[in-house]
Design an enzyme around this catalytic site. Sequence first.
Site, mmCIF file in Angstrom:
data_model
loop_
_atom_site.group_PDB
_atom_site.id
_atom_site.type_symbol
_atom_site.label_atom_id
_atom_site.label_comp_id
_atom_site.label_asym_id
_atom_site.label_seq_id
_atom_site.Cartn_x
_atom_site.Cartn_y
_atom_site.Cartn_z
ATOM 1 N N TYR A 142 0.708 -1.273 0.143
ATOM 2 C CA TYR A 142 0.038 -0.087 0.100
ATOM 3 C C TYR A 142 0.936 1.066 -0.041
ATOM 4 C CZ TYR A 142 -4.444 -2.318 0.836
ATOM 5 O OH TYR A 142 -5.572 -3.035 0.896
ATOM 6 N N LYS A 188 3.925 -15.445 2.722
ATOM 7 C CA LYS A 188 4.379 -16.171 1.299
ATOM 8 C C LYS A 188 5.818 -16.152 1.354
ATOM 9 C CE LYS A 188 2.998 -17.910 -2.524
ATOM 10 N NZ LYS A 188 1.803 -19.022 -2.646
ATOM 11 N N ASP A 220 -1.893 -18.703 0.736
ATOM 12 C CA ASP A 220 -2.682 -19.366 -0.037
ATOM 13 C C ASP A 220 -3.242 -20.721 0.701
ATOM 14 O OD1 ASP A 220 -0.298 -20.641 -0.130
ATOM 15 O OD2 ASP A 220 -0.363 -21.359 -2.335
ATOM 16 N N ASP A 244 -5.930 -7.660 4.184
ATOM 17 C CA ASP A 244 -7.118 -6.978 3.543
ATOM 18 C C ASP A 244 -7.967 -8.025 2.958
ATOM 19 O OD1 ASP A 244 -8.711 -4.753 2.521
ATOM 20 O OD2 ASP A 244 -7.681 -5.154 0.346
ATOM 21 N N ASP A 248 -11.817 -9.800 4.573
ATOM 22 C CA ASP A 248 -13.225 -10.023 3.882
ATOM 23 C C ASP A 248 -13.595 -11.363 4.082
ATOM 24 O OD1 ASP A 248 -12.989 -7.262 3.504
ATOM 25 O OD2 ASP A 248 -13.746 -7.525 1.398
HETATM 26 C C1 IPM Z 1 -10.198 -1.768 3.971
HETATM 27 C C2 IPM Z 1 -10.558 -1.406 2.645
HETATM 28 C C3 IPM Z 1 -9.631 -0.349 2.413
HETATM 29 C C4 IPM Z 1 -8.100 -1.090 2.400
HETATM 30 C C5 IPM Z 1 -9.682 0.658 0.891
HETATM 31 C C6 IPM Z 1 -10.788 1.140 1.260
HETATM 32 C C7 IPM Z 1 -8.633 1.313 0.883
HETATM 33 O O1 IPM Z 1 -10.836 -2.223 1.852
HETATM 34 O O2 IPM Z 1 -10.101 -1.100 5.233
HETATM 35 O O3 IPM Z 1 -10.074 -3.242 4.157
HETATM 36 O O4 IPM Z 1 -7.833 -1.794 1.458
HETATM 37 O O5 IPM Z 1 -7.449 -1.142 3.348
HETATM 38 MG MG MG Z 2 -10.685 -4.420 2.589
#
Ligand code: IPM
Ligand code: MG
Length: 364
Positions: A142, A188, A220, A244, A248
């Site tokens: 990032y 990784k 993975d 990230d 999710d």
């Molecule tokens: C998160 C989001 C952010 C990230 C985006 C919106 C930049 O996906 O907080 O997980 O990638 O960190």
């Molecule tokens: Mg995210």
Amino acid sequence: MTTRKIAVLPGDGIGPEIVDQGLKVLKAFEQKFGISFELEEAPIGGAGIDSDGVPLPEQTLKLSQEADAVYLGAVGDYKYDDLDPAIRPEQGLLQIRKALELFANLRPVKAYSALLHASTLKSDIVDGIDIMVVRELTGGLYFGKPKQRTEQAALDTMTYTRPEIERIARKAFEIAMLRNKKVCSVDKANVLLTSQLWRDVVDEVAKDFPAVELSHMYVDNASMQLIRNPKQFDVLLTENTFGDILSDEASMLTGSLGMLASASLGPKHAMYEPSHGSAPKYAGQNKVNPIATIMSMKMLLELTFGMVNEAAQIDEALIQVLADGYRTYDIAEEGAKVIGTSEMGDKIAEALLKLPSPLASSNA
Ligand code: IPM
Ligand code: MG
């Protein structure tokens, strides 16, 4: 009297309506426990671009630096898609994380028994899940330099330093000590040099925490294991990009990304926000799930203000509302009472007010 100041940054899309629900619950919390918080609102993301031409206006950063905690909704909207990536709304989020040095992102993934049906996995696989994803938040791809794009090629840089890894690893072990004393570090290392350094440093930090069982897993494999047998995990420690993605994935185990709260902590500052995005296509419809945002407020009260017992009641209030059958659309089963964003905020605030008060936390 001590003032407790919260910088409120609603942001874009569904941001303002979900933040309203967190503030509603905070109001009930103030009433219940006879304390008060000072709130000050400021623009970030697209809202910052509209008001000041930049995704993180100077005033917003100053307010956030001076406050005890930052409470954020979400950033991003389609209408900014054509902007130069350097001034897109998402940059506001990345810039504030970096400026406040919020290196540790905590994302708790917990199965609520009333919501087992909402998972796409079988109930016995998800029943009892209690994972804390500890994501490094201010390094890696990032932020690595150089970052360049030409017509024919693009470059992002993956970089980590020893101190950056050390501090996030230490955080993960400290958290594990308060939980089931297991850390799984995800990398990784079979391919990436940054991961090899990561693994070495995590091993070194582990020596200071002999009571914690440490394992290493390739990313993975980790993404596969999260679906195969998620209950094997306690604390999942990983770098920014992997975190990230895996967070999710982990959130869906418990039914919806709309349930995933988060705390981003640094040496001096802390910010609390749902882990999901701004979902502009749902904005203003009073439809989305505010629970991640409400539970981020719970984390704020717990971690910044030390009101552990009191904040735990927000969790109890949520469990009560779910037991009463109320759901937003994303977690609803056949026959559930589907309610909107604002009603879910009302229900949780009401349930909180009705609970018998706990003993005050000694450190509050
Ligand atoms: C998160 C989001 C952010 C990230 C985006 C919106 C930049 O996906 O907080 O997980 O990638 O960190
Ligand atoms: Mg995210």
